[in-house]
Design a protein around this motif. Structure first.
Motif, PDB file in Angstrom:
ATOM      1  N   ASP A 148       0.978  -1.077   0.061  1.00  5.52           N
ATOM      2  CA  ASP A 148       0.026  -0.076   0.065  1.00  5.52           C
ATOM      3  C   ASP A 148       0.957   1.194   0.055  1.00  5.52           C
ATOM      4  O   ASP A 148       0.580   2.251  -0.526  1.00  5.52           O
ATOM      5  N   HIS A 149       2.019   1.117   0.850  1.00  2.03           N
ATOM      6  CA  HIS A 149       2.932   2.311   0.542  1.00  2.03           C
ATOM      7  C   HIS A 149       3.487   2.679  -0.932  1.00  2.03           C
ATOM      8  O   HIS A 149       3.404   3.856  -1.202  1.00  2.03           O
ATOM      9  N   LEU A 150       3.707   1.677  -1.506  1.00  2.00           N
ATOM     10  CA  LEU A 150       4.082   1.776  -2.932  1.00  2.00           C
ATOM     11  C   LEU A 150       3.094   2.336  -3.762  1.00  2.00           C
ATOM     12  O   LEU A 150       3.313   3.253  -4.521  1.00  2.00           O
ATOM     13  N   VAL A 151       1.523   2.065  -3.610  1.00  2.00           N
ATOM     14  CA  VAL A 151       0.807   2.109  -4.306  1.00  2.00           C
ATOM     15  C   VAL A 151       0.393   3.842  -3.942  1.00  2.00           C
ATOM     16  O   VAL A 151       0.226   4.594  -4.984  1.00  2.00           O
ATOM     17  N   LYS A 152       0.439   4.243  -2.681  1.00  2.00           N
ATOM     18  CA  LYS A 152       0.253   5.610  -2.475  1.00  2.00           C
ATOM     19  C   LYS A 152       1.194   6.564  -2.941  1.00  2.00           C
ATOM     20  O   LYS A 152       0.916   7.628  -3.616  1.00  2.00           O
ATOM     21  N   LEU A 153       2.393   6.119  -3.101  1.00  2.00           N
ATOM     22  CA  LEU A 153       3.419   6.771  -3.573  1.00  2.00           C
ATOM     23  C   LEU A 153       3.349   6.888  -5.190  1.00  2.00           C
ATOM     24  O   LEU A 153       3.566   8.023  -5.895  1.00  2.00           O
ATOM     25  N   GLY A 154       2.848   5.841  -5.932  1.00  2.00           N
ATOM     26  CA  GLY A 154       2.333   6.137  -7.255  1.00  2.00           C
ATOM     27  C   GLY A 154       3.421   5.410  -8.244  1.00  2.00           C
ATOM     28  O   GLY A 154       3.478   5.649  -9.259  1.00  2.00           O
ATOM     29  N   VAL A 155       4.499   4.524  -7.657  1.00  2.00           N
ATOM     30  CA  VAL A 155       5.441   4.021  -8.305  1.00  2.00           C
ATOM     31  C   VAL A 155       4.874   2.794  -9.072  1.00  2.00           C
ATOM     32  O   VAL A 155       3.878   2.316  -8.681  1.00  2.00           O
ATOM     33  N   THR A 156       5.449   2.413 -10.511  1.00  2.00           N
ATOM     34  CA  THR A 156       4.915   1.141 -11.090  1.00  2.00           C
ATOM     35  C   THR A 156       5.833   0.221 -11.320  1.00  2.00           C
ATOM     36  O   THR A 156       5.405  -0.851 -11.614  1.00  2.00           O
ATOM     37  N   ALA A 157       6.970   0.088 -10.653  1.00  2.00           N
ATOM     38  CA  ALA A 157       7.650  -0.971 -10.468  1.00  2.00           C
ATOM     39  C   ALA A 157       8.637  -0.930  -9.303  1.00  2.00           C
ATOM     40  O   ALA A 157       9.193   0.052  -8.917  1.00  2.00           O
ATOM     41  N   ILE A 158       9.105  -2.057  -8.811  1.00  2.00           N
ATOM     42  CA  ILE A 158      10.079  -2.006  -7.673  1.00  2.00           C
ATOM     43  C   ILE A 158      11.283  -2.827  -7.915  1.00  2.00           C
ATOM     44  O   ILE A 158      10.968  -3.829  -8.585  1.00  2.00           O
ATOM     45  N   ASP A 211       3.961  13.698   0.373  1.00  2.00           N
ATOM     46  CA  ASP A 211       2.990  14.072  -0.334  1.00  2.00           C
ATOM     47  C   ASP A 211       3.545  14.718  -1.381  1.00  2.00           C
ATOM     48  O   ASP A 211       2.834  14.998  -2.495  1.00  2.00           O
ATOM     49  N   PHE A 212       4.406  15.630  -1.401  1.00  2.00           N
ATOM     50  CA  PHE A 212       4.895  16.228  -2.628  1.00  2.00           C
ATOM     51  C   PHE A 212       5.349  15.299  -3.673  1.00  2.00           C
ATOM     52  O   PHE A 212       5.128  15.657  -4.752  1.00  2.00           O
ATOM     53  N   ALA A 213       6.148  14.318  -3.188  1.00  2.00           N
ATOM     54  CA  ALA A 213       6.655  13.198  -3.996  1.00  2.00           C
ATOM     55  C   ALA A 213       5.389  12.802  -4.774  1.00  2.00           C
ATOM     56  O   ALA A 213       5.093  12.297  -6.129  1.00  2.00           O
ATOM     57  N   HIS A 214       4.397  12.196  -3.950  1.00  2.00           N
ATOM     58  CA  HIS A 214       3.239  11.602  -4.508  1.00  2.00           C
ATOM     59  C   HIS A 214       2.623  12.712  -5.437  1.00  2.00           C
ATOM     60  O   HIS A 214       2.031  11.848  -6.510  1.00  2.00           O
ATOM     61  N   GLY A 215       2.489  13.593  -5.349  1.00  2.00           N
ATOM     62  CA  GLY A 215       1.966  14.830  -6.048  1.00  2.00           C
ATOM     63  C   GLY A 215       2.720  14.883  -7.402  1.00  2.00           C
ATOM     64  O   GLY A 215       1.982  14.972  -8.468  1.00  2.00           O
ATOM     65  N   LEU A 216       4.119  14.926  -7.448  1.00  2.00           N
ATOM     66  CA  LEU A 216       4.941  14.893  -8.574  1.00  2.00           C
ATOM     67  C   LEU A 216       4.657  13.751  -9.607  1.00  2.00           C
ATOM     68  O   LEU A 216       4.450  13.820 -10.757  1.00  2.00           O
ATOM     69  N   LEU A 274      -0.042  27.502 -12.347  1.00  2.00           N
ATOM     70  CA  LEU A 274       1.007  26.913 -11.608  1.00  2.00           C
ATOM     71  C   LEU A 274       0.688  25.663 -11.174  1.00  2.00           C
ATOM     72  O   LEU A 274      -0.250  25.475 -10.557  1.00  2.00           O
ATOM     73  N   LEU A 275       1.711  24.650 -11.433  1.00  2.00           N
ATOM     74  CA  LEU A 275       1.603  23.246 -11.239  1.00  2.00           C
ATOM     75  C   LEU A 275       2.355  22.654 -10.091  1.00  2.00           C
ATOM     76  O   LEU A 275       2.139  22.037  -9.138  1.00  2.00           O
ATOM     77  N   VAL A 305       2.146  20.902  -5.044  1.00  2.00           N
ATOM     78  CA  VAL A 305       1.840  20.584  -6.500  1.00  2.00           C
ATOM     79  C   VAL A 305       0.316  20.839  -6.875  1.00  2.00           C
ATOM     80  O   VAL A 305      -0.633  20.523  -5.939  1.00  2.00           O
ATOM     81  N   ARG A 306       0.085  21.358  -7.725  1.00  2.00           N
ATOM     82  CA  ARG A 306      -1.314  21.833  -8.214  1.00  2.00           C
ATOM     83  C   ARG A 306      -1.770  22.622  -7.202  1.00  2.00           C
ATOM     84  O   ARG A 306      -2.882  22.508  -6.521  1.00  2.00           O
TER      85      ARG A 306
END
Length: 704
Positions: free
Chosen positions: A197-207, A564-569, A658-659, A667-668
């Motif tokens: 779930d931590h990886l999903v929340k961050l938004g990465v697609t591969a470990i 949260d900033f990383a997730h937004g990016l 501004l994004l 972010v946004r």
């Protein structure tokens, strides 16, 4: 002694293969004179029987035992000449691991009996040791590989949408407060939904998992009560490192982790070490390959007593030999077909394409991978360097491969720190280093961009330390890189000074934003999203402890804000096709009005010219990306003082939203649109990203 029936069996497949009725054993050795299969009791303490494999076909020794079942422990003793001067190191007193073993039982306990020669002899490896090593050796295990995968589906994420998270199985899970103690640090911990779930929340697609294939702790580390934490010391290419399997677990634990990650849309990439093995140089132990057929498995020097070493680890695997090449290919296919992994990252990959001193992009290994119907469909990533002559080969791998872009790391770090003369390098890096990779039809995703990795500072440490602090490695702080391009922002190490902490946060937001907003494939280091520190250690290869583990309970408000900033990016990158284009952009016209896909701007809003690019003190630039309907404007200021920057004219876009604002960590953000040609203040050490629609474009129009 037990009695086991023995039949001729088959020379293929290699390894110990259970067919539902018995087990076929097959071992390649071109130079052996006899091979004995040794069977052990369930605890690996007592040798039950030695059986000479009855057949020798095409340099493969083989036999079939109808009375053997999965779970049987075994090893080999191989007879032949012990003549190091001719490259042969056979010693039947040494129990050997099957190169094709799918599981290992027990751990290696260091003892002089591991060595084929008498340790301490004045003749060194030219002497001969008669001690039996079985009592301190792990045993190979016969397994049944069958597993029900259910509805497992590979995510098959396109390269252009891939974001990699480099992680260590134990480091990611050892300190997770919500995991049961027995699965912390294991593959079962990795499979736990709370970790996924931590990886999903961050938004990465591969470990990308650091080595999980079986490896041992180096003897010199054990003597210092340290361990080989990273695992770049492989001894078997088909089995898991037992330390990552929870009590009572087995290969199915790894398969469960893969299945759960896949169900979350996350691919699994394995970091693999096919360039050398744990047997080291001519004075190393005899554990497997060396005792089976040293002259075939290893690339020997002109004097065959010694090894041709391009890895710095004592030996180089001989991929020029067809059977050794077959072993590597069989291993890769095993992890893809049997274990459903989605790709590989190859450690010191330049060694895989060597003809001794020369690297060859069309080496046999690369050619075989390219035509393989299984491997040509998964992700292949090279660490494009080794320690041999002409070892730095970034950009020179063949089509189909991605590469760790070490030049990207160095140039981005230097620019972000404010070094002079970096604007041209910064611009190249933002566009996926076309000068390195744009050849033979390769795409921007071939550049795996990273600013931190397991080898070096973490992102937080990059802005907390001017110097490495590797004292815990017990090497006098001489190990590890000295060229870190880091900056402590005013204090070396931990501080309570809020101004310094704010500056460190801004600096790591800048560098992360540069990474995520660049063309190419981003890779994030485990824990960078939550401020993981290694306390200034930039070579934590032997620190299997809280120096290198992710300290979940230390994640405070600053770290949560950074997450949260990383997730937004990452979410912004996924939403903006202009940030992940599948073709290199060089300012080509995209419409009849002469709109170009990329334009570089000075602070006055005019296009960069030769004088601006060559100014060594210039540290401010704007990058305008244009699609058919969308516009993105990235503004970067590496000076410590703010500067005015004029937004492009209405011919480009009527207004700008501004994004991203790295100064504020937003972010946004909820901000009003800014009209064209407005001069804004671009803060010191700050990156801004604006978005806009092309004049006349509708809000729902998608770029082509």
């Amino acid at each position: 002694m037990a009695n086991f029936r023995v039949e001729p069996g088959s020379p293929h497949p290699l390894g110990a293969t259970w067919d539902g009725f018995g087990v076929n054993f097959a071992l390649f050795s071109a130079n052996a004179e006899k091979v004995e299969l040794c069977l052990f009791d369930p605890k690996g303490k007592r040798e039950l029987e030695r059986i000479a494999l009855p057949e020798y076909t095409h340099e493969v020794w083989h036999g079939y035992l109808p009375d053997v079942r999965p779970g049987q422990l075994y090893g080999y003793r191989v007879y032949g000449p012990y003549d190091p001067r001719r490259g042969h190191r056979f010693n039947p007193n040494k129990l050997l691991i099957d190169p094709y073993a799918k599981e290992l039982y027990g751990d290696l306990r260091w003892h002089d009996a591991h060595f084929g020669y008498r340790v301490g002899s004045p003749r060194e490896d030219l002497s001969f040791d008669k001690r039996d090593s079985a009592f301190v050796m792990p045993k190979s295990v016969v397994i049944d590989t069958a597993v029900t995968w259910g509805d497992d589906r590979r995510p098959r994420t396109p390269w252009s949408k891939t974001i990699i998270y480099e992680a260590h199985v134990k480091g990611l899970t050892a300190l997770h407060p919500e995991l049961p103690d027995q699965i912390r640090g294991t593959l079962a911990g990795l499979a736990d939904p709370r970790v996924v779930d931590h990886l999903v929340k961050l938004g990465v697609t591969a470990i990308e998992l650091m080595p999980v294939q079986a490896f041992f702790d180096d003897r010199y580390l054990v003597a210092k009560k340290l361990t080989n934490y990273w695992g770049y010391n492989t001894v078997n290419y088909f089995s898991l490192a037992p330390r990552y399997v929870s009590p009572g677990g087995d290969l199915h634990e790894f398969k469960l982790a893969v299945r759960r990650l896949h169900s979350a849309g996350i691919e699994v990439i394995l970091d693999v070490v096919y360039n050398h093995t744990a047997e080291g140089n001519h004075l190393g132990p005899t554990l497997s390959f060396r005792g089976i057929d040293n002259a075939s498995y290893y690339l020997l020097a002109q004097d065959p007593r010694y090894y041709f070493d391009t890895t710095g680890c004592g030996n180089t695997v001989n991929l020029r030999h067809p059977r050794v090449l077959q072993m590597v290919m069989d291993s890769l296919r095993y992890w893809v077909e049997e274990c459903h992994v989605d790709g590989f990252r190859f450690d010191l990959a330049s060694s895989l394409g060597r003809e001794y001193d020369n690297f060859e992009p069309n080496a046999v290994f690369f050619d075989v991978v390219r035509q393989d119907p299984v491997l040509s469909r998964v992700k292949m990533i090279a660490e494009p360097w080794d320690l041999g002559p002409n070892g730095y080969q970034v950009g020179n791998f063949p089509p189909g491969w991605a590469e760790w872009n070490g030049r990207y790391r160095d140039e981005m770090r230097s620019y972000a720190k404010g070094d002079d003369g970096l604007l041209p390098a910064f611009s190249r890096a933002l566009l996926a280093s076309s000068d390195l990779f744009e050849k033979r039809g390769r795409k921007p995703w071939a550049s795996v961009n990273f600013v931190t990795a397991h080898d070096g500072f973490t992102l937080l440490d990059l802005y907390s330390y001017n110097e490495k602090h590797n004292e815990a490695n017990e090497e006098g702080n001489r190990d590890g890189h000295d060229d870190n391009r880091s900056w402590n922002c005013g204090a070396e190490g931990p501080t309570e000074d809020e101004a310094i902490l704010d500056l460190r946060d801004r600096m790591r937001r800048n560098l992360l934003a540069m990474l995520i907003l660049s063309q190419g494939t981003p890779m994030i280091l485990m824990g960078d999203e939550v401020g993981r520190t290694q306390f200034g250690n930039n070579n934590a290869y032997c620190q299997d402890n809280e120096i290198a583990w992710l300290k979940w309970e230390d994640i405070g408000p600053r770290d949560q804000a950074f997450f949260d900033f990383a997730h937004g990016l990452i979410g912004l990158r996924a939403a903006e096709p202009l940030l992940r284009q599948n073709r290199y952009v060089h300012g080509q016209a995209i419409d009849d009005n002469g709109t170009r896909n990329v334009v570089w701007l000075r602070p006055d809003g005019e296009e960069m010219d030769a004088g601006a690019w060559s100014d060594p003190l210039a540290k401010v630039v704007g990058m305008l990306l244009c699609g058919e309907a969308d516009r993105l404007l990235l503004l970067s200021n590496a000076y410590h003082e703010p500067i005015g920057f004029k937004l492009p004219s209405a011919a480009t876009a009527e207004s700008w939203q501004l994004l991203v604002d790295t100064a504020e960590g937003l972010v946004r953000p909820e901000a009003d649109p800014v009209p064209a040609e407005t001069e804004i203040e671009l803060g010191g050490r700050c990156l801004l990203l604006f978005g806009a629609k092309a004049p006349g474009a509708t809000s729902g129009q998608e770029p082509k």
